[in-house]
Design an enzyme around this catalytic site. Sequence first.
Site, PDB file in Angstrom:
ATOM      1  N   ASN A 149       0.797  -1.224   0.000  1.00  0.00           N
ATOM      2  CA  ASN A 149       0.000   0.000   0.000  1.00  0.00           C
ATOM      3  C   ASN A 149       0.828   1.272   0.000  1.00  0.00           C
ATOM      4  O   ASN A 149       0.284   2.362  -0.178  1.00  0.00           O
ATOM      5  CB  ASN A 149      -0.941   0.013   1.217  1.00  0.00           C
ATOM      6  CG  ASN A 149      -0.195  -0.156   2.528  1.00  0.00           C
ATOM      7  OD1 ASN A 149       0.539  -1.117   2.719  1.00  0.00           O
ATOM      8  ND2 ASN A 149      -0.382   0.781   3.442  1.00  0.00           N
ATOM      9  N   CYS A 325      -3.250   5.197   6.946  1.00  0.00           N
ATOM     10  CA  CYS A 325      -3.530   4.666   8.281  1.00  0.00           C
ATOM     11  C   CYS A 325      -2.473   5.069   9.294  1.00  0.00           C
ATOM     12  O   CYS A 325      -2.693   4.990  10.490  1.00  0.00           O
ATOM     13  CB  CYS A 325      -3.641   3.144   8.224  1.00  0.00           C
ATOM     14  SG  CYS A 325      -5.041   2.563   7.242  1.00  0.00           S
TER      15      CYS A 325
END
Length: 382
Positions: A149, A325
């Site tokens: 990611n 995140c």
Amino acid sequence: MIYFDNSATTQISPEALTTYNTVSQKIWGNPSSLHNLGETAWNLLQQSRKQIADLFSVQPGEIVFTSGGSEGDNWVIKGTALAKQQFGKHIITSSVEHAAVRNSLHQLEELGFDVTYLPVDGEGRVDPAAVQEAIRPDTIMVSIMAVNNEIGTVQPIKEIGKILNNYPRIHFMVDAVQAIGKGLDDVVFSDRVDFATFSGHKFHAPRGTGFVYKKNGRQLMPLVNGGGQEQGLRGGTENTPGDAAMAKAIRLMKEKETVTVQREREVKQRIMDHLKDFPHVKVFSKNDAGFAPHILCFAIVGVRGETVVHAFEDQGIYLSTTSACSSKKDTETSTLSAMKVPQNIAECAVRVSLGDQNTLAEAEQFNQTFDELYAGFKKILD
């Protein structure tokens, strides 16, 4: 506005939103209820499940609805640990996994499990031979993400699967959150993958939706106990509007996947070709088959990532540092650190993540804005 932060989240599509609103207003019965309202909701839920399964050429019973990728990662990891702990407590993963995987494993370590974190090469990729080497008699699971990611590396899932063919009792989990809609289904759903996790808000579905692919016959303990929903694997009243909207979003995404992947590659290449001419710029991603089409990570060495993000934001262009995140946390960039990138360079990294709505015209606008910002940064770089 130019939105280049699609790996963090995507805007819900108008069609998915219409489905969500319509189901919320007209098919609002509890799928577990015995009356007609409940039966209608149940049928829609199963129809949505079958639609997703058909699109990925799996069985409807292998699709289990969740609230998103983090829940899926937690469930498969901890559910495997609970189901198989009498056979062993050793798990293999990579050093570049998403926080939902990494922190789930840290929690298991506190409970007495042993985790091997495999190193990666200079492109953030795991060596399948290292997986083979790490396997022990007490190994119960291997968990490797499909697409990183942060820099977009595609992991060798098929090659690892071939190794695990010799170890049929080991669960093989793939975090596929960044892989869906990117032309990588043959990687994610290769024969040896037992579990794959997905998050709806990454492909224009509502937030709070997701699903786990669970291969038939694989044992997994529930993480949420309740009234027997989702084959007894995930308790709680089902999110019928969200799941129906997610099925709609997946269908629309799959219809234009080939065109989307090609355009993302073109947009990514246009930006990469521009960045390579700047002496203080370090590009970590590539644009070949070993990398996903939508993620581009680079650094202006000497300028912190958050400074670059806010500078682009002031010009109406939205990107992120690395993983959304963890971008607000004062922590090291896990993937770049695992790649042995010096911390003073890693902390300068930013991520452009593309979606099906991004265009070459936006890439040109990005490049023009980059030139202007770089000229300002150059005063502190020279």
